[in-house]
Design a protein around this motif. Sequence first.
Motif, PDB file in Angstrom:
ATOM      1  N   HIS A 199     -27.823 -12.052   8.129  1.00  0.00           N
ATOM      2  CA  HIS A 199     -28.257 -13.305   7.516  1.00  0.00           C
ATOM      3  C   HIS A 199     -27.470 -14.521   8.019  1.00  0.00           C
ATOM      4  N   ILE A 200     -26.250 -14.312   8.490  1.00  0.00           N
ATOM      5  CA  ILE A 200     -25.410 -15.453   8.864  1.00  0.00           C
ATOM      6  C   ILE A 200     -24.894 -15.398  10.299  1.00  0.00           C
ATOM      7  N   LEU A 201     -24.877 -14.187  10.889  1.00  0.00           N
ATOM      8  CA  LEU A 201     -24.374 -14.017  12.255  1.00  0.00           C
ATOM      9  C   LEU A 201     -25.095 -12.824  12.899  1.00  0.00           C
ATOM     10  N   PRO A 202     -26.406 -12.961  13.091  1.00  0.00           N
ATOM     11  CA  PRO A 202     -27.194 -11.822  13.578  1.00  0.00           C
ATOM     12  C   PRO A 202     -26.772 -11.333  14.965  1.00  0.00           C
ATOM     13  N   GLN A 203     -26.110 -12.190  15.729  1.00  0.00           N
ATOM     14  CA  GLN A 203     -25.643 -11.777  17.057  1.00  0.00           C
ATOM     15  C   GLN A 203     -24.644 -10.625  16.957  1.00  0.00           C
ATOM     16  N   LEU A 204     -23.889 -10.551  15.847  1.00  0.00           N
ATOM     17  CA  LEU A 204     -22.947  -9.452  15.663  1.00  0.00           C
ATOM     18  C   LEU A 204     -23.694  -8.125  15.569  1.00  0.00           C
ATOM     19  N   ASP A 205     -24.813  -8.114  14.850  1.00  0.00           N
ATOM     20  CA  ASP A 205     -25.614  -6.897  14.735  1.00  0.00           C
ATOM     21  C   ASP A 205     -26.118  -6.456  16.103  1.00  0.00           C
ATOM     22  N   ILE A 206     -26.569  -7.426  16.889  1.00  0.00           N
ATOM     23  CA  ILE A 206     -27.097  -7.100  18.215  1.00  0.00           C
ATOM     24  C   ILE A 206     -25.988  -6.520  19.093  1.00  0.00           C
ATOM     25  N   MET A 207     -24.793  -7.132  19.049  1.00  0.00           N
ATOM     26  CA  MET A 207     -23.673  -6.619  19.839  1.00  0.00           C
ATOM     27  C   MET A 207     -23.296  -5.205  19.408  1.00  0.00           C
ATOM     28  N   MET A 208     -23.287  -4.961  18.107  1.00  0.00           N
ATOM     29  CA  MET A 208     -22.905  -3.639  17.614  1.00  0.00           C
ATOM     30  C   MET A 208     -23.879  -2.563  18.091  1.00  0.00           C
ATOM     31  N   ASN A 209     -25.092  -2.953  18.424  1.00  0.00           N
ATOM     32  CA  ASN A 209     -26.110  -1.989  18.836  1.00  0.00           C
ATOM     33  C   ASN A 209     -26.433  -2.057  20.324  1.00  0.00           C
ATOM     34  N   THR A 210     -25.555  -2.705  21.109  1.00  0.00           N
ATOM     35  CA  THR A 210     -25.755  -2.798  22.550  1.00  0.00           C
ATOM     36  C   THR A 210     -24.749  -1.895  23.268  1.00  0.00           C
ATOM     37  N   PRO A 211     -25.228  -0.872  23.976  1.00  0.00           N
ATOM     38  CA  PRO A 211     -24.310   0.039  24.681  1.00  0.00           C
ATOM     39  C   PRO A 211     -23.750  -0.600  25.947  1.00  0.00           C
ATOM     40  N   GLN A 212     -22.715  -0.002  26.496  1.00  0.00           N
ATOM     41  CA  GLN A 212     -22.154  -0.425  27.775  1.00  0.00           C
ATOM     42  C   GLN A 212     -21.985   0.809  28.660  1.00  0.00           C
ATOM     43  N   ASN A 213     -23.003   1.083  29.428  1.00  0.00           N
ATOM     44  CA  ASN A 213     -22.957   2.226  30.340  1.00  0.00           C
ATOM     45  C   ASN A 213     -22.325   1.752  31.647  1.00  0.00           C
ATOM     46  N   SER A 214     -21.003   1.794  31.656  1.00  0.00           N
ATOM     47  CA  SER A 214     -20.257   1.236  32.783  1.00  0.00           C
ATOM     48  C   SER A 214     -18.915   1.938  32.905  1.00  0.00           C
TER      49      SER A 214
ATOM     50  N   TYR B  33     -16.333   0.571  33.560  1.00  0.00           N
ATOM     51  CA  TYR B  33     -15.311  -0.364  33.086  1.00  0.00           C
ATOM     52  C   TYR B  33     -15.161  -0.349  31.567  1.00  0.00           C
ATOM     53  N   HIS B  34     -16.045   0.366  30.886  1.00  0.00           N
ATOM     54  CA  HIS B  34     -16.037   0.314  29.420  1.00  0.00           C
ATOM     55  C   HIS B  34     -16.079   1.698  28.798  1.00  0.00           C
ATOM     56  N   LYS B  35     -15.580   1.767  27.555  1.00  0.00           N
ATOM     57  CA  LYS B  35     -15.626   3.006  26.778  1.00  0.00           C
ATOM     58  C   LYS B  35     -16.278   2.805  25.410  1.00  0.00           C
ATOM     59  N   TYR B  36     -16.596   1.535  25.085  1.00  0.00           N
ATOM     60  CA  TYR B  36     -17.205   1.224  23.790  1.00  0.00           C
ATOM     61  C   TYR B  36     -18.523   0.479  23.989  1.00  0.00           C
TER      62      TYR B  36
ATOM     63  N   HIS C  74     -16.267  -2.817  21.377  1.00  0.00           N
ATOM     64  CA  HIS C  74     -15.328  -3.460  22.299  1.00  0.00           C
ATOM     65  C   HIS C  74     -14.845  -4.790  21.717  1.00  0.00           C
ATOM     66  N   THR C  75     -15.763  -5.556  21.166  1.00  0.00           N
ATOM     67  CA  THR C  75     -15.417  -6.849  20.569  1.00  0.00           C
ATOM     68  C   THR C  75     -14.410  -6.682  19.433  1.00  0.00           C
ATOM     69  N   LEU C  76     -14.632  -5.691  18.586  1.00  0.00           N
ATOM     70  CA  LEU C  76     -13.705  -5.445  17.472  1.00  0.00           C
ATOM     71  C   LEU C  76     -12.327  -5.058  17.993  1.00  0.00           C
ATOM     72  N   ALA C  77     -12.292  -4.270  19.061  1.00  0.00           N
ATOM     73  CA  ALA C  77     -11.009  -3.867  19.649  1.00  0.00           C
ATOM     74  C   ALA C  77     -10.291  -5.067  20.254  1.00  0.00           C
ATOM     75  N   VAL C  78     -11.040  -5.963  20.900  1.00  0.00           N
ATOM     76  CA  VAL C  78     -10.434  -7.172  21.467  1.00  0.00           C
ATOM     77  C   VAL C  78      -9.843  -8.024  20.349  1.00  0.00           C
ATOM     78  N   LEU C  79     -10.573  -8.157  19.256  1.00  0.00           N
ATOM     79  CA  LEU C  79     -10.060  -8.917  18.104  1.00  0.00           C
ATOM     80  C   LEU C  79      -8.721  -8.362  17.629  1.00  0.00           C
ATOM     81  N   GLU C  80      -8.636  -7.057  17.516  1.00  0.00           N
ATOM     82  CA  GLU C  80      -7.407  -6.432  17.039  1.00  0.00           C
ATOM     83  C   GLU C  80      -6.260  -6.594  18.037  1.00  0.00           C
ATOM     84  N   ASN C  81      -6.594  -6.864  19.296  1.00  0.00           N
ATOM     85  CA  ASN C  81      -5.568  -7.033  20.325  1.00  0.00           C
ATOM     86  C   ASN C  81      -5.039  -8.462  20.428  1.00  0.00           C
TER      87      ASN C  81
END
Length: 466
Positions: A233-248, A250-253, A258-265
């Motif tokens: 309702h207020i930040l729908p882009q977060l939902d989209i990011m949470m449901n977007t895979p990274q088949n690479s 360079y990534h494991k999340y 990945h975004t949540l891990a960066v925040l914690e760092n």
Amino acid sequence: MGSIYNGNKNINIDIPEDVQYIMDTLNEKGFEAYAVGGCIRDSLLKRQPEDWDITTSAHPSEIKALFRNTVDTGIKHGTVTVLWGKNAFEVTTYRVEGEYEDNRHPTSVCFISNLIEDLQRRDFTINAIAYNTEDGLVDPFGGLIDLRYKLIRCVGDPKERFAEDALRTLRAIRFSAQLGFDIEGRTKECISEMSELIVNISMERVQSELDKILCSKNPGKIRLVYETGISVHILPQLDIMMNTPQNSIYHKYSVGEHTLAVLENTRGNHYLRWAALLHDVGKPDARIEDQDGRDHYYNHGKTGSEMAHQILRDLKFDKKTINIVTRLVKFHDYKTEMNEQNIRRAIAKIGPDIFPLYIELSYADLAAKSRFAIEKSFGYLKYLKETYEKIVERQDPLSMKDLKISGKDLLEMGFSKGETIGRVLNELLDRVLGDPSLNERDILLEYVRNHNLWGEQCIKRDTRNG
């Protein structure tokens, strides 16, 4: 004055002298008075309270009659601010509230004489605790127990509390992030069930709560905004990011994890935390899959910067925040060659003002990637940081304001105001970024005279000289 509230006198809280004076003054005139809410919660947690609020059986007019300097901060709701010394203290009459028609504001307020009824209207048990030195701790809803078990629990029925004020759904998550507490099961269920009510709250208030979550010691708790259904309702882009895979490799999340891990760092810097949240917001739109099934996100920094600009505007952020965060998002994955000349140019391009934040974000971003990515890029980041520190220590020129000549000098040479001056200064900056020793007034002036930097003004200059 004897207590009717069965306070716990075994717990002692150090009340500031000014707060005690206000309560004593009210008590002497026959009124009840207690320190209440966040100040008591924080004191019990051995945290320094940001402010001290007082609740009392005295009505606003009676409070004002007892103190010389007061401000009617919210007198319709029973709140008078008492100015004492250099400090200000909110003193509020016990009250109950009528129906909430907009999930935010009560239709009426009724002053009462009973502390327990006043505490019953508050949001969470840990905020519904009162204290004075005579009666001790008044805790009718088990706030002290919830503090011990590190739980955020609504006072009474969560549905009633959230219907009264929908912002409480976000406040529960904010307290969870700030205190490192869990949200009690039923309370969390009701946040999810009533998440859509957040649309009735102004974006300024929503922004404030989101900012406090992100700038807390547990920014990863922003996950709860997604899990409870508020973000749609207020930040729908977060939902989209949470449901977007990274088949690479360079990534494991996923993008969201990945975004949540960066925040914690990242450290708790306002700009850095928002940049961390939004640094990959452009990835879902930029994502393409190659023939080998690997994902690529070309130009996602630029795309994300544009998206971040709109997101931050919708959340009613100030221009400075929008400017800094969108630039960090745009350049967060910018790379340059490993030499001083190109790093100076990178600093100028990204912005000397935000380059330290860019380096911090880059480290946080890398730490949340795969081992392959870390092994490949850590040496680059280390060299970048060390070289940047040398450049700053030497005070190398990095922006136009560092040039030893200015637009005024160019005007005196015959240039007219406008784009030409900016173009010439940019060319001079590019030269000194390549070789800082060229940043001398005489050298720069000579370069301007001896090179064709006049552009369309060259004809006018020749006419004047003729």
